[in-house]
Write a protein that holds these residues in place. Structure first.
Motif, PDB file in Angstrom:
ATOM      1  N   LEU A  84      15.198  -4.422  -2.279  1.00 21.71           N
ATOM      2  CA  LEU A  84      16.196  -4.438  -3.343  1.00 21.71           C
ATOM      3  C   LEU A  84      16.030  -5.658  -4.243  1.00 21.71           C
ATOM      4  O   LEU A  84      15.703  -6.742  -3.772  1.00 21.71           O
ATOM      5  N   GLY A  85      16.273  -5.435  -5.530  1.00 18.57           N
ATOM      6  CA  GLY A  85      16.179  -6.514  -6.502  1.00 18.57           C
ATOM      7  C   GLY A  85      16.224  -5.961  -7.900  1.00 18.57           C
ATOM      8  O   GLY A  85      16.479  -4.772  -8.118  1.00 18.57           O
ATOM      9  N   LYS A  86      15.990  -6.835  -8.880  1.00 15.15           N
ATOM     10  CA  LYS A  86      15.980  -6.381 -10.271  1.00 15.15           C
ATOM     11  C   LYS A  86      14.906  -5.322 -10.485  1.00 15.15           C
ATOM     12  O   LYS A  86      15.081  -4.386 -11.260  1.00 15.15           O
ATOM     13  N   THR A  87      13.779  -5.487  -9.790  1.00 17.44           N
ATOM     14  CA  THR A  87      12.734  -4.465  -9.784  1.00 17.44           C
ATOM     15  C   THR A  87      12.822  -3.711  -8.465  1.00 17.44           C
ATOM     16  O   THR A  87      12.485  -4.239  -7.413  1.00 17.44           O
ATOM     17  N   ALA A  88      13.321  -2.488  -8.509  1.00 18.79           N
ATOM     18  CA  ALA A  88      13.499  -1.709  -7.288  1.00 18.79           C
ATOM     19  C   ALA A  88      12.137  -1.268  -6.751  1.00 18.79           C
ATOM     20  O   ALA A  88      11.264  -0.836  -7.509  1.00 18.79           O
ATOM     21  N   VAL A  89      11.963  -1.393  -5.456  1.00 22.05           N
ATOM     22  CA  VAL A  89      10.729  -0.981  -4.790  1.00 22.05           C
ATOM     23  C   VAL A  89      11.108   0.034  -3.714  1.00 22.05           C
ATOM     24  O   VAL A  89      11.945  -0.266  -2.854  1.00 22.05           O
ATOM     25  N   PRO A  90      10.528   1.260  -3.736  1.00 16.72           N
ATOM     26  CA  PRO A  90      10.837   2.232  -2.682  1.00 16.72           C
ATOM     27  C   PRO A  90      10.544   1.663  -1.300  1.00 16.72           C
ATOM     28  O   PRO A  90       9.598   0.882  -1.122  1.00 16.72           O
ATOM     29  N   LEU A  91      11.361   2.045  -0.333  1.00 19.85           N
ATOM     30  CA  LEU A  91      11.207   1.517   1.011  1.00 19.85           C
ATOM     31  C   LEU A  91       9.831   1.831   1.589  1.00 19.85           C
ATOM     32  O   LEU A  91       9.238   1.000   2.294  1.00 19.85           O
ATOM     33  N   SER A  92       9.288   3.009   1.265  1.00 23.33           N
ATOM     34  CA  SER A  92       7.959   3.370   1.769  1.00 23.33           C
ATOM     35  C   SER A  92       6.891   2.430   1.216  1.00 23.33           C
ATOM     36  O   SER A  92       5.962   2.024   1.937  1.00 23.33           O
ATOM     37  N   VAL A  93       7.019   2.055  -0.053  1.00 19.22           N
ATOM     38  CA  VAL A  93       6.065   1.120  -0.655  1.00 19.22           C
ATOM     39  C   VAL A  93       6.223  -0.265  -0.033  1.00 19.22           C
ATOM     40  O   VAL A  93       5.230  -0.969   0.224  1.00 19.22           O
ATOM     41  N   ALA A  94       7.481  -0.679   0.237  1.00 20.90           N
ATOM     42  CA  ALA A  94       7.722  -1.971   0.863  1.00 20.90           C
ATOM     43  C   ALA A  94       7.088  -2.032   2.254  1.00 20.90           C
ATOM     44  O   ALA A  94       6.474  -3.036   2.628  1.00 20.90           O
ATOM     45  N   LEU A  95       7.212  -0.948   3.013  1.00 15.77           N
ATOM     46  CA  LEU A  95       6.603  -0.905   4.340  1.00 15.77           C
ATOM     47  C   LEU A  95       5.079  -0.926   4.252  1.00 15.77           C
ATOM     48  O   LEU A  95       4.407  -1.569   5.066  1.00 15.77           O
ATOM     49  N   ASP A  96       4.527  -0.233   3.237  1.00 22.12           N
ATOM     50  CA  ASP A  96       3.076  -0.267   3.031  1.00 22.12           C
ATOM     51  C   ASP A  96       2.600  -1.685   2.724  1.00 22.12           C
ATOM     52  O   ASP A  96       1.529  -2.112   3.168  1.00 22.12           O
ATOM     53  N   ALA A  97       3.396  -2.414   1.933  1.00 23.74           N
ATOM     54  CA  ALA A  97       3.018  -3.786   1.581  1.00 23.74           C
ATOM     55  C   ALA A  97       2.963  -4.681   2.816  1.00 23.74           C
ATOM     56  O   ALA A  97       2.178  -5.633   2.876  1.00 23.74           O
ATOM     57  N   LEU A  98       3.783  -4.365   3.817  1.00 24.10           N
ATOM     58  CA  LEU A  98       3.806  -5.158   5.044  1.00 24.10           C
ATOM     59  C   LEU A  98       2.700  -4.767   6.018  1.00 24.10           C
ATOM     60  O   LEU A  98       2.179  -5.614   6.750  1.00 24.10           O
TER      61      LEU A  98
END
Length: 327
Positions: free
Chosen positions: A25-39
């Protein structure tokens, strides 16, 4: 598994959910699936992956650990002083750290957050040592009342010196303004790694002292009758508070009310046993500061506000309520 242990597991799950929310969550929303991929599968070229790994992940980890450290420090202070209004600010640790960082900027022109860490930690340690020495002077040794009075004096003295420097040095004021409000913005993962050993030392040490802290919370006479060396326990507890609060202030600035409010919330759930209050406080403090940091991103449409302002807005009414109930 008993009810308290189950509650601790639920708290850890909430902490994980808050960590993921802080990353996504933030000013630039990132889908949870993309966030998990980044990790799990970091793509060095993806804008979203770079945002997660270089900005939001360090910020979330810092919020989680700082919240845990401040809440545990507050729980220990309320136990050894037997004062429900006690918090890390009572020992002047936050103001001691702020004073040394301001002096670092004023005298040597330091502007790097990494350079602030050593000076913030030194200031926190000096404040804790001054409180311990002043509180031990006179008959009766280190009593809760003398500890509170010594902490209040050191806190006011260091706050006055800090403000005096800032009034006469506009550059220091501009540099310190956001940090003094308690901000998690602009902290990178290397900065987190520099402070993490101190935070872990404080967390482990406080957990190790939880049994003794639980006994001393019953009162000096009761603790001595059970064979507890109260002076050593209070000294160790003070050292733990300095490490916990000092490392938190070093990386995030003085964030208030977490150490005051969280132990009260925890005691209403887990009861008065500090063997449970302290670990519960760590989990609840992490969740609270993660949520406060998320709220800080959306509080003002055009910009972010420091997380310390959000915790102050939440904590001030709570402090008034506690003071009225105490009366």
């Amino acid at each position: 598994m008993n009810i308290r242990a189950a509650g601790l597991v639920i708290g850890l799950l909430l902490t994980g959910a808050g960590l993921l929310g802080s990353i996504a969550l933030g000013k630039t929303a990132v889908p949870l699936s993309v966030a998990l991929d980044a990790l799990t599968a970091f793509d060095h070229e993806s804008r979203e992956h770079l945002l997660i790994r270089t900005v939001r992940l360090p910020r979330a980890l810092i919020a989680m650990t700082v919240g845990a450290c401040l809440a545990m420090a507050g729980a220990v202070m309320q136990a050894i002083t037997r004062n429900p209004l006690a918090g890390p600010e009572l020992f002047g640790v936050s103001q001691g750290a702020a004073l040394l960082v301001v002096l670092h900027i004023f005298v040597w022109g330091g502007v790097s957050p990494g350079g602030h860490i050593g000076f913030a930690f030194l200031g926190a340690g000096l404040a804790g040592l001054a409180v311990y020495v002043l509180g031990s002077i006179g008959g009766g040794g280190l009593t809760p009342l003398k500890l509170i009075l010594a902490g209040s004096v050191i806190n006011l003295l260091f706050a006055s010196l800090t403000q005096g420097i800032l009034v006469f040095d506009e550059q220091s004021l501009d540099t310190m303004r956001f940090w003094l409000a308690g901000s998690l913005t602009g902290r990178n993962i290397e900065l987190f790694y520099q402070v993490l050993p101190f935070m872990l030392t404080g967390l482990i040490g406080t957990l190790a002292l939880s049994k003794q802290v639980n006994v001393i919370s019953l009162g000096e006479d009761a603790a001595r009758s059970l064979g507890l060396r109260t002076e050593w326990v209070k000294a160790g507890s003070l050292l733990a508070v300095v490490v916990l609060a000092g490392s938190s202030v070093a990386i995030a600035g003085p964030i208030g009310f977490v150490g005051l409010a969280v132990p009260h919330i925890v005691r209403s759930i887990a009861g008065p046993d500090y063997r449970w209050v302290i670990p519960y406080s760590a989990v609840a403090g992490a969740v609270l500061l993660l949520l406060a940091d998320i709220a800080a991103r959306f509080a003002v449409p055009a910009q972010e506000v420091p997380a310390g302002i959000v915790t102050a807005l939440l904590g001030a009414p709570f402090l008034i309520y506690l003071a009225q109930r105490r009366s």
